[in-house]
Design a protein around this motif. Sequence first.
Motif, PDB file in Angstrom:
ATOM      1  N   PRO A   9      31.715  27.670  11.964  1.00 56.96           N
ATOM      2  CA  PRO A   9      30.377  27.541  11.382  1.00 56.96           C
ATOM      3  C   PRO A   9      30.021  26.080  11.106  1.00 56.96           C
ATOM      4  O   PRO A   9      30.838  25.318  10.614  1.00 56.96           O
ATOM      5  N   VAL A  10      28.822  25.715  11.475  1.00 58.72           N
ATOM      6  CA  VAL A  10      28.323  24.368  11.240  1.00 58.72           C
ATOM      7  C   VAL A  10      27.447  24.413  10.003  1.00 58.72           C
ATOM      8  O   VAL A  10      26.491  25.188   9.937  1.00 58.72           O
ATOM      9  N   ARG A  11      27.797  23.578   9.014  1.00 58.46           N
ATOM     10  CA  ARG A  11      27.030  23.501   7.767  1.00 58.46           C
ATOM     11  C   ARG A  11      26.644  22.041   7.564  1.00 58.46           C
ATOM     12  O   ARG A  11      27.509  21.177   7.526  1.00 58.46           O
ATOM     13  N   VAL A  12      25.365  21.806   7.427  1.00 57.65           N
ATOM     14  CA  VAL A  12      24.824  20.453   7.415  1.00 57.65           C
ATOM     15  C   VAL A  12      24.181  20.127   6.068  1.00 57.65           C
ATOM     16  O   VAL A  12      23.464  20.949   5.500  1.00 57.65           O
ATOM     17  N   ALA A  13      24.437  18.923   5.576  1.00 60.88           N
ATOM     18  CA  ALA A  13      23.740  18.380   4.409  1.00 60.88           C
ATOM     19  C   ALA A  13      22.951  17.161   4.894  1.00 60.88           C
ATOM     20  O   ALA A  13      23.266  16.572   5.931  1.00 60.88           O
ATOM     21  N   LEU A  14      21.910  16.792   4.146  1.00 54.48           N
ATOM     22  CA  LEU A  14      21.054  15.669   4.535  1.00 54.48           C
ATOM     23  C   LEU A  14      21.101  14.584   3.465  1.00 54.48           C
ATOM     24  O   LEU A  14      21.238  14.876   2.276  1.00 54.48           O
ATOM     25  N   SER A  15      20.946  13.336   3.900  1.00 57.43           N
ATOM     26  CA  SER A  15      20.900  12.217   2.963  1.00 57.43           C
ATOM     27  C   SER A  15      19.828  11.224   3.401  1.00 57.43           C
ATOM     28  O   SER A  15      19.762  10.846   4.568  1.00 57.43           O
ATOM     29  N   GLY A  16      18.981  10.840   2.463  1.00 53.15           N
ATOM     30  CA  GLY A  16      17.962   9.829   2.747  1.00 53.15           C
ATOM     31  C   GLY A  16      16.791  10.339   3.558  1.00 53.15           C
ATOM     32  O   GLY A  16      16.022   9.554   4.099  1.00 53.15           O
ATOM     33  N   ILE A  17      16.634  11.643   3.671  1.00 54.68           N
ATOM     34  CA  ILE A  17      15.556  12.228   4.470  1.00 54.68           C
ATOM     35  C   ILE A  17      14.698  13.060   3.528  1.00 54.68           C
ATOM     36  O   ILE A  17      15.202  13.977   2.884  1.00 54.68           O
ATOM     37  N   ARG A  18      13.422  12.735   3.441  1.00 55.72           N
ATOM     38  CA  ARG A  18      12.528  13.379   2.472  1.00 55.72           C
ATOM     39  C   ARG A  18      11.267  13.931   3.129  1.00 55.72           C
ATOM     40  O   ARG A  18      10.972  13.635   4.271  1.00 55.72           O
ATOM     41  N   GLY A  19      10.527  14.693   2.355  1.00 51.38           N
ATOM     42  CA  GLY A  19       9.193  15.147   2.741  1.00 51.38           C
ATOM     43  C   GLY A  19       9.172  16.068   3.944  1.00 51.38           C
ATOM     44  O   GLY A  19      10.066  16.878   4.159  1.00 51.38           O
ATOM     45  N   SER A  20       8.110  15.911   4.750  1.00 53.95           N
ATOM     46  CA  SER A  20       7.907  16.807   5.893  1.00 53.95           C
ATOM     47  C   SER A  20       8.990  16.623   6.956  1.00 53.95           C
ATOM     48  O   SER A  20       9.346  17.583   7.639  1.00 53.95           O
ATOM     49  N   LEU A  21       9.537  15.411   7.078  1.00 60.40           N
ATOM     50  CA  LEU A  21      10.620  15.186   8.033  1.00 60.40           C
ATOM     51  C   LEU A  21      11.838  16.023   7.637  1.00 60.40           C
ATOM     52  O   LEU A  21      12.469  16.665   8.474  1.00 60.40           O
ATOM     53  N   ARG A  22      12.156  16.055   6.338  1.00 58.90           N
ATOM     54  CA  ARG A  22      13.277  16.860   5.846  1.00 58.90           C
ATOM     55  C   ARG A  22      13.055  18.343   6.167  1.00 58.90           C
ATOM     56  O   ARG A  22      13.947  19.020   6.670  1.00 58.90           O
TER      57      ARG A  22
END
Length: 123
Positions: A9-22
Amino acid sequence: GTKEQQSHPVRVALSGIRGSLRSAIIHWIRALGASVDDAMERHKTTHLICQVAAPQQESSSTSELKHEKAKEWGIHVVSVEWLFHVSQYGFSGKKGGTIGGGGCESQFPVSPPKRMTTRRTNN
């Protein structure tokens, strides 16, 4: 395909990405069959996607800490461009391999954010 997702399973977290792009990236990740973690989890999150050139979006110390922890925990730290590659070739990459081992993540590195320092000048 889906069999790959079930065994690794691939589980992804995001950093530094906000708003509509996120929001768009979250939908994209889910469309590829992966899960999105609101925060990195040591034994669950497999990838941290960082925005390369937008330190003003999130404090650089927070991004730097996430980047350091991800590396310490063995989480792949990749750029958004990794998603384009995954969309075309799958999670194991163009040449094959496994998610935990020889995947394509090394082709999409993200350097840790640089701490912003103020420079004093002598006048």
